[in-house]
Design an enzyme around this catalytic site. Structure first.
Site, PDB file in Angstrom:
ATOM      1  N   TRP A  30     -10.964   2.858  37.854  1.00  0.00           N
ATOM      2  CA  TRP A  30     -10.724   2.608  39.092  1.00  0.00           C
ATOM      3  C   TRP A  30     -12.208   2.129  39.947  1.00  0.00           C
ATOM      4  O   TRP A  30     -13.040   2.846  39.630  1.00  0.00           O
ATOM      5  CB  TRP A  30     -10.028   3.658  39.912  1.00  0.00           C
ATOM      6  CG  TRP A  30      -9.924   3.293  41.827  1.00  0.00           C
ATOM      7  CD1 TRP A  30      -9.644   2.067  42.079  1.00  0.00           C
ATOM      8  CD2 TRP A  30     -10.238   4.222  42.678  1.00  0.00           C
ATOM      9  NE1 TRP A  30      -9.392   2.278  43.339  1.00  0.00           N
ATOM     10  CE2 TRP A  30      -9.820   3.474  43.845  1.00  0.00           C
ATOM     11  CE3 TRP A  30     -10.530   5.534  42.761  1.00  0.00           C
ATOM     12  CZ2 TRP A  30      -9.759   4.064  45.031  1.00  0.00           C
ATOM     13  CZ3 TRP A  30     -10.377   6.264  43.929  1.00  0.00           C
ATOM     14  CH2 TRP A  30     -10.160   5.328  45.190  1.00  0.00           C
ATOM     15  N   TYR A  57      -5.975  -1.480  39.730  1.00  0.00           N
ATOM     16  CA  TYR A  57      -7.392  -1.621  39.499  1.00  0.00           C
ATOM     17  C   TYR A  57      -7.956  -3.029  39.227  1.00  0.00           C
ATOM     18  O   TYR A  57      -9.263  -3.083  39.315  1.00  0.00           O
ATOM     19  CB  TYR A  57      -7.767  -0.554  38.552  1.00  0.00           C
ATOM     20  CG  TYR A  57      -7.268   0.843  38.807  1.00  0.00           C
ATOM     21  CD1 TYR A  57      -6.538   1.375  39.869  1.00  0.00           C
ATOM     22  CD2 TYR A  57      -7.703   1.775  37.596  1.00  0.00           C
ATOM     23  CE1 TYR A  57      -6.279   2.638  39.923  1.00  0.00           C
ATOM     24  CE2 TYR A  57      -7.182   3.093  37.811  1.00  0.00           C
ATOM     25  CZ  TYR A  57      -6.643   3.605  38.940  1.00  0.00           C
ATOM     26  OH  TYR A  57      -6.374   4.893  39.105  1.00  0.00           O
ATOM     27  N   PRO A 191     -12.810  13.877  38.548  1.00  0.00           N
ATOM     28  CA  PRO A 191     -13.280  15.074  37.847  1.00  0.00           C
ATOM     29  C   PRO A 191     -14.544  15.228  38.620  1.00  0.00           C
ATOM     30  O   PRO A 191     -15.008  16.368  38.607  1.00  0.00           O
ATOM     31  CB  PRO A 191     -13.091  14.906  36.583  1.00  0.00           C
ATOM     32  CG  PRO A 191     -13.104  13.265  36.145  1.00  0.00           C
ATOM     33  CD  PRO A 191     -12.580  12.801  37.330  1.00  0.00           C
ATOM     34  N   GLU A 241     -24.027   9.948  29.784  1.00  0.00           N
ATOM     35  CA  GLU A 241     -24.367  11.412  30.367  1.00  0.00           C
ATOM     36  C   GLU A 241     -23.013  11.914  29.995  1.00  0.00           C
ATOM     37  O   GLU A 241     -22.787  13.200  29.415  1.00  0.00           O
ATOM     38  CB  GLU A 241     -24.661  11.289  31.678  1.00  0.00           C
ATOM     39  CG  GLU A 241     -24.911  12.591  32.156  1.00  0.00           C
ATOM     40  CD  GLU A 241     -25.508  12.770  33.558  1.00  0.00           C
ATOM     41  OE1 GLU A 241     -26.392  12.049  33.717  1.00  0.00           O
ATOM     42  OE2 GLU A 241     -25.230  13.505  34.483  1.00  0.00           O
TER      43      GLU A 241
END
Ligand SMILES: NC(=O)c1ccc[n+]([C@@H]2O[C@H](COP(=O)([O-])OP(=O)(O)OC[C@H]3O[C@@H](n4cnc5c(N)ncnc54)[C@H](OP(=O)(O)O)[C@@H]3O)[C@@H](O)[C@H]2O)c1
Length: 274
Positions: A30, A57, A191, A241
């Site tokens: 998104w 999206y 998240p 990361e």
């Protein structure tokens, strides 16, 4: 990169209720609109095993291009996408696949429940799509236990997945237990709290303790509990990361501490399942 792929493969994949496997982690798309194709291609090269998208999206064509650019084998990538409330779900599934350049999606979801009812007609369309081989599995997103019950009562079909906002700051024991009992996998969206809570003091302390970043702790918290995070990142260093979370384990007490940060927080305004 090879090492990361091996580490991910060692982390047990999640078995969906029909028996298919879903990777423990993926990439959300998104707003991943700044050069979608190159960004997703980079993620695939890093070893991201799953990509989440949706018809609204506008990232499906770019994802399709990335799949072709990298030449990744179809069985090595899991694609979840969605239909919208007002859609003819069967027709939209076909359109999604056309945009992605795929024969089937691994997971098709109802993006959110319609204003009235539980989305029975959408669900019928997805069941047909699944039965015809256009989707390996089907599920819902932003559904409460009560709405899932309505859908199941009407169709006899239990969704394989409920994709919902899920982080240490916003989750629900009731929802977790419900999904466990029904064998529904929680796919965890936002998240990283859309980067709004990365400066939380307790989270930063844990990050320091494990020599990881706050984002990595949030992703790992999900993975260790069998909920499946799909963090979005447009920037390369974030992509790198976020996948670098398979070489450490958060201790039991620290998982408890993270669970204790729950305040029903939603980066989007509200948790539709509470
Ligand atoms: N079903 C639904 O209704 C629904 C709703 C929302 C989201 N989703 C899905 O879930 C995916 C993830 O959720 P989301 O996009 O809302 O939020 P998110 O993944 O929690 O956060 C994305 C934000 O965090 C930043 N970020 C990424 N990695 C970071 C890092 N290591 N350190 C600091 N910041 C970092 C990103 O920046 P950059 O992009 O600049 O790298 C971006 O601004 C979505 O992309 C979508 O696929 C589904």
């Amino acid at each position: 990169m090879q090492l990361i792929k091996q580490q991910i493969n060692k982390t047990s994949a999640t078995r969906l209720r029909g028996g298919n496997l879903m990777p423990p982690f993926g990439l959300g798309t998104w707003l991943l609109t700044s050069d979608t194709a190159a960004t997703v291609a980079y993620a695939l090269e890093l070893g991201y095993p799953m990509i989440d998208t949706s018809s609204d999206y506008r990232t499906q064509p770019g994802i399709g291009a990335a799949l072709r650019m990298t030449g990744i084998r179809r069985e090595n990538i899991f694609i979840s996408t969605k239909v919208e409330e007002a859609d003819d779900a069967y027709a939209r599934t076909k359109n999604d696949l056309k945009e992605l350049g795929l024969q089937f999606a691994d997971l098709m979801l109802i993006h959110r429940p319609p204003l009235a009812g539980a989305g029975e007609r959408l669900w019928e369309g997805l069941i047909r799509a699944r039965d015809e081989g256009l989707a390996r599995d089907i599920g819902v997103s932003n559904y409460s236990p009560a709405l899932i019950d309505e859908l199941v009562d009407a169709s006899g079909e239990i969704p394989a997945v409920n994709q919902i906002e899920w982080s240490p700051f916003g989750h629900s024991e009731k929802m977790r237990r419900y999904c466990l009992e029904k064998n529904i996998v929680i796919q965890a969206y936002s998240p990283l709290t859309r980067a709004t809570r990365l400066n939380d003091a307790a989270l930063m302390q844990l990050a320091q303790k494990y020599r990881k970043t706050a984002a990595q702790i949030l992703i790992r918290w999900n993975i260790q509990q069998g909920t499946v995070p799909i963090p979005k990142a447009n920037q390369k260093h974030h992509l790198e990361e976020n996948i670098n979370v398979f070489d450490f384990e958060i201790g039991k007490d620290d998982i408890k501490l993270l669970n204790g940060l729950n305040e029903g927080y939603s980066s989007l305004g509200y948790l539709p399942y509470i």
